[in-house]
Design a protein around this motif. Structure first.
Motif, PDB file in Angstrom:
ATOM      1  N   ASP A  85       1.119  -0.794  -4.689  1.00  9.98           N
ATOM      2  CA  ASP A  85       0.015  -0.450  -5.640  1.00  9.98           C
ATOM      3  C   ASP A  85       0.033   1.175  -5.937  1.00  9.98           C
ATOM      4  O   ASP A  85      -0.644   1.536  -5.097  1.00  9.98           O
ATOM      5  N   MET A  86      -0.219   1.460  -7.153  1.00  5.20           N
ATOM      6  CA  MET A  86      -1.010   2.406  -7.913  1.00  5.20           C
ATOM      7  C   MET A  86      -1.792   3.552  -7.542  1.00  5.20           C
ATOM      8  O   MET A  86      -2.178   4.558  -7.276  1.00  5.20           O
ATOM      9  N   MET A  87      -2.485   1.993  -7.220  1.00  2.00           N
ATOM     10  CA  MET A  87      -4.071   2.406  -7.184  1.00  2.00           C
ATOM     11  C   MET A  87      -4.532   2.858  -5.512  1.00  2.00           C
ATOM     12  O   MET A  87      -5.188   3.463  -5.952  1.00  2.00           O
ATOM     13  N   LYS A 112       3.135  15.344  -4.236  1.00  2.00           N
ATOM     14  CA  LYS A 112       4.081  15.168  -3.017  1.00  2.00           C
ATOM     15  C   LYS A 112       4.451  13.764  -3.845  1.00  2.00           C
ATOM     16  O   LYS A 112       4.580  12.780  -3.268  1.00  2.00           O
ATOM     17  N   LEU A 113       5.703  13.567  -4.125  1.00  2.00           N
ATOM     18  CA  LEU A 113       5.899  12.146  -4.593  1.00  2.00           C
ATOM     19  C   LEU A 113       6.565  11.590  -3.552  1.00  2.00           C
ATOM     20  O   LEU A 113       7.710  12.651  -2.964  1.00  2.00           O
ATOM     21  N   LEU A 114       6.785  10.216  -3.909  1.00  2.00           N
ATOM     22  CA  LEU A 114       7.093   9.326  -2.607  1.00  2.00           C
ATOM     23  C   LEU A 114       8.888   9.758  -2.923  1.00  2.00           C
ATOM     24  O   LEU A 114       9.749   9.617  -3.905  1.00  2.00           O
ATOM     25  N   LYS A 141       0.861  -1.204  -0.057  1.00  2.00           N
ATOM     26  CA  LYS A 141       0.218   0.051  -0.155  1.00  2.00           C
ATOM     27  C   LYS A 141       0.962   1.340   0.088  1.00  2.00           C
ATOM     28  O   LYS A 141       1.567   0.910   0.954  1.00  2.00           O
ATOM     29  N   MET A 142       0.724   2.248  -0.398  1.00  2.00           N
ATOM     30  CA  MET A 142       1.170   3.366  -0.291  1.00  2.00           C
ATOM     31  C   MET A 142       1.291   3.746   1.014  1.00  2.00           C
ATOM     32  O   MET A 142      -0.129   4.140   1.099  1.00  2.00           O
ATOM     33  N   GLU A 143       2.229   4.977   1.095  1.00  2.00           N
ATOM     34  CA  GLU A 143       2.648   5.632   1.929  1.00  2.00           C
ATOM     35  C   GLU A 143       1.629   6.727   1.863  1.00  2.00           C
ATOM     36  O   GLU A 143       1.831   7.265   1.414  1.00  2.00           O
ATOM     37  N   VAL A 188       4.552  15.617 -10.311  1.00  2.00           N
ATOM     38  CA  VAL A 188       3.838  15.536 -11.423  1.00  2.00           C
ATOM     39  C   VAL A 188       3.878  14.375 -11.894  1.00  2.00           C
ATOM     40  O   VAL A 188       5.397  13.874 -12.448  1.00  2.00           O
ATOM     41  N   VAL A 189       2.834  13.636 -12.281  1.00  2.00           N
ATOM     42  CA  VAL A 189       3.602  11.863 -12.215  1.00  2.00           C
ATOM     43  C   VAL A 189       2.416  11.678 -14.147  1.00  2.00           C
ATOM     44  O   VAL A 189       1.486  12.172 -14.343  1.00  2.00           O
ATOM     45  N   LEU A 190       3.108  11.255 -15.196  1.00  2.00           N
ATOM     46  CA  LEU A 190       2.307  10.768 -16.154  1.00  2.00           C
ATOM     47  C   LEU A 190       2.421   9.551 -16.349  1.00  2.00           C
ATOM     48  O   LEU A 190       3.035   8.962 -15.653  1.00  2.00           O
ATOM     49  N   THR A 191       1.320   9.965 -17.415  1.00  2.00           N
ATOM     50  CA  THR A 191       0.811   8.342 -17.398  1.00  2.00           C
ATOM     51  C   THR A 191       0.373   7.872 -18.748  1.00  2.00           C
ATOM     52  O   THR A 191      -0.793   8.661 -19.163  1.00  2.00           O
ATOM     53  N   PHE A 192       0.587   6.579 -18.843  1.00  2.00           N
ATOM     54  CA  PHE A 192       0.056   6.151 -20.692  1.00  2.00           C
ATOM     55  C   PHE A 192      -0.703   4.796 -20.179  1.00  2.00           C
ATOM     56  O   PHE A 192       0.284   3.970 -19.596  1.00  2.00           O
ATOM     57  N   TYR A 198      -0.094  -0.225 -16.981  1.00  2.00           N
ATOM     58  CA  TYR A 198       0.485   1.266 -17.052  1.00  2.00           C
ATOM     59  C   TYR A 198       1.646   2.145 -17.054  1.00  2.00           C
ATOM     60  O   TYR A 198       2.774   1.449 -16.282  1.00  2.00           O
ATOM     61  N   LEU A 199       2.684   2.866 -17.880  1.00  2.00           N
ATOM     62  CA  LEU A 199       3.415   3.270 -17.850  1.00  2.00           C
ATOM     63  C   LEU A 199       3.510   4.647 -17.726  1.00  2.00           C
ATOM     64  O   LEU A 199       2.880   5.561 -18.117  1.00  2.00           O
ATOM     65  N   GLY A 200       4.360   4.667 -16.180  1.00  2.00           N
ATOM     66  CA  GLY A 200       4.293   6.117 -15.799  1.00  2.00           C
ATOM     67  C   GLY A 200       5.667   6.829 -15.604  1.00  2.00           C
ATOM     68  O   GLY A 200       6.878   6.302 -15.714  1.00  2.00           O
ATOM     69  N   ASN A 202      -4.806   9.279 -12.011  1.00  2.00           N
ATOM     70  CA  ASN A 202      -4.297   9.198 -13.223  1.00  2.00           C
ATOM     71  C   ASN A 202      -4.868   7.942 -14.110  1.00  2.00           C
ATOM     72  O   ASN A 202      -4.438   8.288 -15.471  1.00  2.00           O
ATOM     73  N   ILE A 203      -4.302   6.423 -13.534  1.00  2.00           N
ATOM     74  CA  ILE A 203      -4.400   5.871 -13.724  1.00  2.00           C
ATOM     75  C   ILE A 203      -5.827   5.473 -14.750  1.00  2.00           C
ATOM     76  O   ILE A 203      -6.070   4.762 -16.161  1.00  2.00           O
ATOM     77  N   LEU A 204      -6.952   5.790 -13.691  1.00  2.00           N
ATOM     78  CA  LEU A 204      -8.267   5.403 -14.617  1.00  2.00           C
ATOM     79  C   LEU A 204      -8.388   6.222 -15.744  1.00  2.00           C
ATOM     80  O   LEU A 204      -9.282   6.504 -16.955  1.00  2.00           O
TER      81      LEU A 204
HETATM   82  N1  WA2 Z   1       6.356   7.241  -9.259  1.00  2.00           N
HETATM   83  C1  WA2 Z   1       7.570   8.249  -8.944  1.00  2.00           C
HETATM   84  N2  WA2 Z   1       7.083   8.527  -7.813  1.00  2.00           N
HETATM   85  C2  WA2 Z   1       6.127   8.576  -7.532  1.00  2.00           C
HETATM   86  C3  WA2 Z   1       4.785   8.500  -8.368  1.00  2.00           C
HETATM   87  C4  WA2 Z   1       5.128   7.410  -8.944  1.00  2.00           C
HETATM   88  N3  WA2 Z   1       4.195   6.979 -10.099  1.00  2.00           N
HETATM   89  N4  WA2 Z   1       3.916   8.496  -7.255  1.00  2.00           N
HETATM   90  C5  WA2 Z   1       4.149   8.804  -6.203  1.00  2.00           C
HETATM   91  N5  WA2 Z   1       5.084   8.573  -5.772  1.00  2.00           N
HETATM   92  C6  WA2 Z   1       3.949   3.753 -12.485  1.00  2.00           C
HETATM   93  O1  WA2 Z   1       1.196   5.356 -12.950  1.00  2.00           O
HETATM   94  C7  WA2 Z   1       1.653   4.195 -13.731  1.00  2.00           C
HETATM   95  C8  WA2 Z   1       4.523   6.713 -10.655  1.00  2.00           C
HETATM   96  C9  WA2 Z   1       3.200   5.815 -11.393  1.00  2.00           C
HETATM   97  C10 WA2 Z   1       3.546   5.226 -13.188  1.00  2.00           C
END
Ligand code: WA2
Length: 281
Positions: free
Chosen positions: A143-145, A170-172, A100-102, A179-183, A206-208, A153-155
Protein backbone atom coordinates in the motif's frame (compact mmCIF):
# COMPACT_ATOMS: atom_id res chain seq x y z
CA UNK A 1 46.91 39.22 -15.63
CA UNK A 2 45.83 37.43 -12.46
CA UNK A 3 42.34 38.84 -12.60
CA UNK A 4 42.08 37.70 -16.23
CA UNK A 5 42.96 34.13 -15.25
CA UNK A 6 40.59 34.07 -12.31
CA UNK A 7 37.83 35.50 -14.50
CA UNK A 8 38.32 32.74 -17.07
CA UNK A 9 38.46 30.13 -14.33
CA UNK A 10 35.16 31.35 -12.98
CA UNK A 11 33.65 31.27 -16.45
CA UNK A 12 34.90 27.74 -17.11
CA UNK A 13 33.32 26.49 -13.89
CA UNK A 14 30.03 28.23 -14.70
CA UNK A 15 29.93 26.72 -18.19
CA UNK A 16 30.71 23.20 -16.99
CA UNK A 17 28.16 23.40 -14.22
CA UNK A 18 25.41 24.87 -16.40
CA UNK A 19 26.02 22.19 -19.04
CA UNK A 20 25.68 19.39 -16.48
CA UNK A 21 22.62 20.92 -14.87
CA UNK A 22 20.96 21.30 -18.27
CA UNK A 23 21.75 17.67 -19.19
CA UNK A 24 20.31 16.38 -15.95
CA UNK A 25 17.21 18.55 -16.23
CA UNK A 26 16.61 17.54 -19.87
CA UNK A 27 16.96 13.83 -19.13
CA UNK A 28 14.64 14.16 -16.18
CA UNK A 29 12.12 15.99 -18.35
CA UNK A 30 12.28 13.31 -21.05
CA UNK A 31 11.61 10.53 -18.56
CA UNK A 32 8.83 12.52 -16.89
CA UNK A 33 7.04 12.80 -20.24
CA UNK A 34 7.24 9.06 -20.76
CA UNK A 35 5.95 8.33 -17.27
CA UNK A 36 3.02 10.63 -18.10
CA UNK A 37 2.41 8.63 -21.30
CA UNK A 38 2.44 5.40 -19.25
CA UNK A 39 -0.29 6.82 -17.03
CA UNK A 40 -2.38 7.33 -20.18
CA UNK A 41 -1.54 3.81 -21.36
CA UNK A 42 -2.86 2.35 -18.09
CA UNK A 43 -5.93 4.58 -18.25
CA UNK A 44 -6.67 3.35 -21.80
CA UNK A 45 -5.90 -0.35 -21.48
CA UNK A 46 -6.55 -1.13 -17.83
CA UNK A 47 -9.48 1.16 -17.04
CA UNK A 48 -10.76 1.79 -20.57
CA UNK A 49 -11.51 -1.91 -21.29
CA UNK A 50 -13.72 -4.43 -19.51
CA UNK A 51 -12.06 -6.75 -18.65
CA UNK A 52 -8.73 -4.84 -18.53
CA UNK A 53 -6.60 -5.33 -21.66
CA UNK A 54 -3.27 -5.10 -19.78
CA UNK A 55 -1.96 -7.49 -17.14
CA UNK A 56 1.32 -7.82 -15.19
CA UNK A 57 2.99 -9.81 -17.97
CA UNK A 58 2.21 -7.19 -20.64
CA UNK A 59 3.00 -4.24 -18.37
CA UNK A 60 6.28 -5.87 -17.27
CA UNK A 61 7.35 -6.57 -20.85
CA UNK A 62 6.32 -3.19 -22.20
CA UNK A 63 7.96 -1.16 -19.43
CA UNK A 64 11.19 -3.19 -19.64
CA UNK A 65 11.41 -2.77 -23.42
CA UNK A 66 10.73 0.98 -23.22
CA UNK A 67 13.00 1.68 -20.24
CA UNK A 68 15.45 3.48 -22.57
CA UNK A 69 12.75 6.17 -22.86
CA UNK A 70 12.95 6.90 -19.13
CA UNK A 71 16.53 7.85 -18.33
CA UNK A 72 17.48 8.08 -14.63
CA UNK A 73 14.53 5.94 -13.48
CA UNK A 74 15.06 2.66 -11.68
CA UNK A 75 11.53 1.40 -12.31
CA UNK A 76 7.86 2.22 -12.85
CA UNK A 77 4.77 0.77 -11.19
CA UNK A 78 1.00 1.19 -11.04
CA UNK A 79 -0.94 1.33 -7.78
CA UNK A 80 -4.72 0.94 -7.84
CA UNK A 81 -7.03 3.04 -5.69
CA UNK A 82 -8.93 0.62 -3.44
CA UNK A 83 -11.59 1.83 -0.94
CA UNK A 84 -11.97 -0.05 2.31
CA UNK A 85 -15.40 -1.45 1.32
CA UNK A 86 -13.83 -3.14 -1.76
CA UNK A 87 -10.74 -4.43 0.03
CA UNK A 88 -11.95 -7.98 0.66
CA UNK A 89 -13.16 -8.47 -2.92
CA UNK A 90 -9.89 -6.98 -4.24
CA UNK A 91 -7.71 -9.23 -2.06
CA UNK A 92 -9.69 -12.36 -3.04
CA UNK A 93 -9.39 -11.49 -6.72
CA UNK A 94 -5.61 -10.97 -6.53
CA UNK A 95 -4.90 -13.77 -4.08
CA UNK A 96 -2.87 -11.61 -1.68
CA UNK A 97 -3.48 -9.11 1.12
CA UNK A 98 -2.62 -5.42 0.89
CA UNK A 99 0.69 -4.95 2.73
CA UNK A 100 1.97 -2.15 4.92
CA UNK A 101 5.20 -0.44 3.86
CA UNK A 102 8.09 -1.20 6.20
CA UNK A 103 9.79 1.53 8.15
CA UNK A 104 13.53 1.89 7.82
CA UNK A 105 14.37 0.19 11.14
CA UNK A 106 12.18 -2.78 10.19
CA UNK A 107 14.15 -3.09 6.97
CA UNK A 108 17.39 -3.11 8.97
CA UNK A 109 16.24 -5.67 11.52
CA UNK A 110 14.83 -8.29 9.15
CA UNK A 111 15.21 -9.43 5.57
CA UNK A 112 12.54 -7.77 3.45
CA UNK A 113 10.63 -10.69 2.00
CA UNK A 114 7.24 -9.33 0.84
CA UNK A 115 5.62 -12.54 2.17
CA UNK A 116 6.64 -11.45 5.68
CA UNK A 117 5.25 -7.92 5.50
CA UNK A 118 2.31 -7.10 7.77
CA UNK A 119 -1.13 -6.55 6.26
CA UNK A 120 -2.08 -2.90 5.99
CA UNK A 121 -4.17 -1.80 8.99
CA UNK A 122 -7.72 -0.65 8.19
CA UNK A 123 -7.85 2.71 6.37
CA UNK A 124 -10.50 4.56 4.34
CA UNK A 125 -8.57 3.73 1.18
CA UNK A 126 -5.38 2.08 -0.05
CA UNK A 127 -3.02 2.23 -3.03
CA UNK A 128 -1.65 -1.31 -3.52
CA UNK A 129 0.79 -1.78 -6.41
CA UNK A 130 -0.70 -4.21 -8.96
CA UNK A 131 1.56 -3.71 -12.01
CA UNK A 132 5.33 -3.21 -11.98
CA UNK A 133 8.45 -3.14 -14.07
CA UNK A 134 10.54 -6.18 -13.08
CA UNK A 135 13.17 -3.92 -11.46
CA UNK A 136 10.69 -2.86 -8.74
CA UNK A 137 8.73 -6.14 -8.43
CA UNK A 138 9.36 -5.98 -4.64
CA UNK A 139 6.72 -3.23 -4.22
CA UNK A 140 3.83 -5.30 -5.68
CA UNK A 141 0.98 -5.62 -3.10
CA UNK A 142 2.39 -2.83 -0.88
CA UNK A 143 0.00 0.00 0.00
CA UNK A 144 1.77 3.12 -1.25
CA UNK A 145 -0.42 5.26 1.00
CA UNK A 146 1.24 3.63 4.02
CA UNK A 147 4.57 5.34 3.30
CA UNK A 148 4.81 9.02 4.29
CA UNK A 149 6.52 10.33 1.14
CA UNK A 150 4.54 8.14 -1.28
CA UNK A 151 1.27 9.10 0.43
CA UNK A 152 1.98 12.85 0.21
CA UNK A 153 2.83 12.42 -3.47
CA UNK A 154 -0.40 10.51 -4.17
CA UNK A 155 -2.56 13.15 -2.48
CA UNK A 156 -0.84 16.02 -4.30
CA UNK A 157 -0.82 14.22 -7.68
CA UNK A 158 -4.54 13.45 -7.69
CA UNK A 159 -5.67 16.90 -6.55
CA UNK A 160 -3.46 18.68 -9.10
CA UNK A 161 -3.43 16.45 -12.19
CA UNK A 162 0.30 17.23 -12.53
CA UNK A 163 3.40 15.11 -12.13
CA UNK A 164 4.67 15.56 -8.57
CA UNK A 165 7.94 14.71 -6.82
CA UNK A 166 8.75 13.56 -3.30
CA UNK A 167 11.52 14.96 -1.16
CA UNK A 168 14.58 12.73 -1.25
CA UNK A 169 14.11 9.60 0.93
CA UNK A 170 15.55 6.11 1.19
CA UNK A 171 13.70 3.93 -1.35
CA UNK A 172 12.77 0.34 -0.51
CA UNK A 173 15.58 -2.13 -1.23
CA UNK A 174 18.02 0.66 -1.96
CA UNK A 175 20.83 2.06 0.11
CA UNK A 176 20.69 5.58 -1.26
CA UNK A 177 18.39 8.53 -1.37
CA UNK A 178 15.97 8.65 -4.24
CA UNK A 179 12.81 10.45 -5.31
CA UNK A 180 9.45 9.20 -6.59
CA UNK A 181 7.49 10.86 -9.42
CA UNK A 182 3.70 10.29 -9.40
CA UNK A 183 0.90 10.92 -11.91
CA UNK A 184 -2.72 10.24 -10.99
CA UNK A 185 -4.86 8.14 -13.35
CA UNK A 186 -8.47 9.33 -13.70
CA UNK A 187 -11.53 7.33 -14.70
CA UNK A 188 -13.30 9.64 -17.08
CA UNK A 189 -11.85 12.17 -19.44
CA UNK A 190 -11.80 15.10 -17.04
CA UNK A 191 -11.51 18.68 -18.32
CA UNK A 192 -8.28 20.70 -18.00
CA UNK A 193 -10.01 23.08 -15.60
CA UNK A 194 -11.47 20.43 -13.27
CA UNK A 195 -11.46 21.41 -9.59
CA UNK A 196 -9.25 19.53 -7.11
CA UNK A 197 -12.37 17.86 -5.65
CA UNK A 198 -13.52 16.68 -9.10
CA UNK A 199 -10.04 15.27 -9.69
CA UNK A 200 -9.95 13.47 -6.34
CA UNK A 201 -13.36 11.92 -7.03
CA UNK A 202 -12.33 10.74 -10.52
CA UNK A 203 -9.05 9.15 -9.34
CA UNK A 204 -8.68 5.41 -10.02
CA UNK A 205 -4.93 4.89 -9.47
CA UNK A 206 -1.38 6.20 -9.48
CA UNK A 207 1.46 5.66 -11.91
CA UNK A 208 4.85 6.22 -10.31
CA UNK A 209 8.52 6.10 -11.19
CA UNK A 210 11.43 5.83 -8.78
CA UNK A 211 14.71 7.64 -9.32
CA UNK A 212 17.77 6.20 -7.60
CA UNK A 213 19.57 9.54 -7.72
CA UNK A 214 23.19 8.68 -6.81
CA UNK A 215 23.67 5.77 -9.20
CA UNK A 216 21.80 7.38 -12.05
CA UNK A 217 23.36 10.83 -11.78
CA UNK A 218 26.76 9.18 -11.48
CA UNK A 219 26.13 7.36 -14.76
CA UNK A 220 25.08 10.59 -16.45
CA UNK A 221 28.08 12.63 -15.27
CA UNK A 222 30.44 9.78 -16.08
CA UNK A 223 29.67 10.23 -19.78
CA UNK A 224 31.21 13.71 -19.57
CA UNK A 225 34.65 12.60 -18.39
CA UNK A 226 35.28 15.66 -16.26
CA UNK A 227 35.43 13.93 -12.93
CA UNK A 228 39.07 14.90 -12.50
CA UNK A 229 38.18 18.58 -12.80
CA UNK A 230 35.02 19.38 -10.86
CA UNK A 231 32.98 18.14 -7.93
CA UNK A 232 29.22 18.14 -8.50
CA UNK A 233 26.49 18.16 -5.84
CA UNK A 234 22.74 18.08 -6.39
CA UNK A 235 20.59 19.56 -3.61
CA UNK A 236 16.92 19.61 -2.78
CA UNK A 237 16.61 23.22 -1.57
CA UNK A 238 12.81 23.22 -1.06
CA UNK A 239 13.45 24.05 2.59
CA UNK A 240 16.08 26.76 2.15
CA UNK A 241 17.35 26.52 5.72
CA UNK A 242 18.01 22.77 5.51
CA UNK A 243 18.99 21.77 1.99
CA UNK A 244 19.27 18.01 1.39
CA UNK A 245 22.32 16.66 -0.41
CA UNK A 246 20.92 14.21 -2.98
CA UNK A 247 24.11 13.59 -4.86
CA UNK A 248 27.82 14.10 -4.33
CA UNK A 249 30.21 14.14 -1.39
CA UNK A 250 29.70 16.17 1.77
CA UNK A 251 30.61 19.70 0.82
CA UNK A 252 34.16 20.80 1.36
CA UNK A 253 35.09 24.40 0.75
CA UNK A 254 37.63 24.48 -2.06
CA UNK A 255 37.13 28.11 -2.91
CA UNK A 256 35.30 28.93 -6.11
CA UNK A 257 31.67 27.75 -6.18
CA UNK A 258 29.09 27.94 -8.96
CA UNK A 259 25.39 27.23 -8.48
CA UNK A 260 23.26 26.25 -11.48
CA UNK A 261 19.50 26.11 -11.16
CA UNK A 262 17.64 22.86 -11.83
CA UNK A 263 13.95 22.59 -12.69
CA UNK A 264 12.45 19.11 -12.35
CA UNK A 265 8.95 20.27 -13.30
CA UNK A 266 7.27 20.29 -9.87
CA UNK A 267 6.90 23.90 -8.70
CA UNK A 268 6.53 22.70 -5.10
CA UNK A 269 10.13 21.40 -5.09
CA UNK A 270 13.34 23.38 -5.55
CA UNK A 271 16.63 21.89 -6.70
CA UNK A 272 20.07 23.18 -7.59
CA UNK A 273 23.45 21.93 -8.73
CA UNK A 274 26.60 23.15 -6.97
CA UNK A 275 29.96 22.80 -8.67
CA UNK A 276 33.53 23.33 -7.46
CA UNK A 277 36.98 22.75 -8.90
CA UNK A 278 38.71 19.80 -7.29
CA UNK A 279 42.00 21.69 -6.97
CA UNK A 280 42.76 25.24 -6.04
CA UNK A 281 44.64 27.14 -8.77
N1 WA2 B 1 8.71 2.88 -5.99
C1 WA2 B 1 9.88 2.20 -5.82
N2 WA2 B 1 10.53 2.12 -4.65
C2 WA2 B 1 9.98 2.76 -3.60
C3 WA2 B 1 8.78 3.48 -3.71
C4 WA2 B 1 8.14 3.53 -4.96
N3 WA2 B 1 6.98 4.20 -5.11
N4 WA2 B 1 8.52 4.00 -2.49
C5 WA2 B 1 9.52 3.60 -1.66
N5 WA2 B 1 10.41 2.85 -2.31
C6 WA2 B 1 3.49 3.28 -7.63
O1 WA2 B 1 3.08 6.83 -6.71
C7 WA2 B 1 2.72 5.53 -7.05
C8 WA2 B 1 6.21 4.16 -6.33
C9 WA2 B 1 4.83 4.72 -6.06
C10 WA2 B 1 3.93 4.68 -7.28
Amino acid sequence: LNTGISFRRKETLANMCDERARMLQDQFNVSMNHVHALAILVSTFYHGKEPPAIDQKTFGEYTERTSFERPLTSGVAYALRVRDFEREKFEKKHGWTIKKMETEDQTLSQDCDPEKLDPSPIQDEYAPVILSQETVAHIVSIDMMSGKEDRENILRARASGKGVLTSPFKLLKSNHLGVVLTFAVYNTHIPQNATPQQRINATVGYLGASYDVPSLVEKLLHQLASKQTIVVNVYDTTNASSAINMFGPNEIDTGLLHISSLDFGDPARKHEMRCRFKNRP
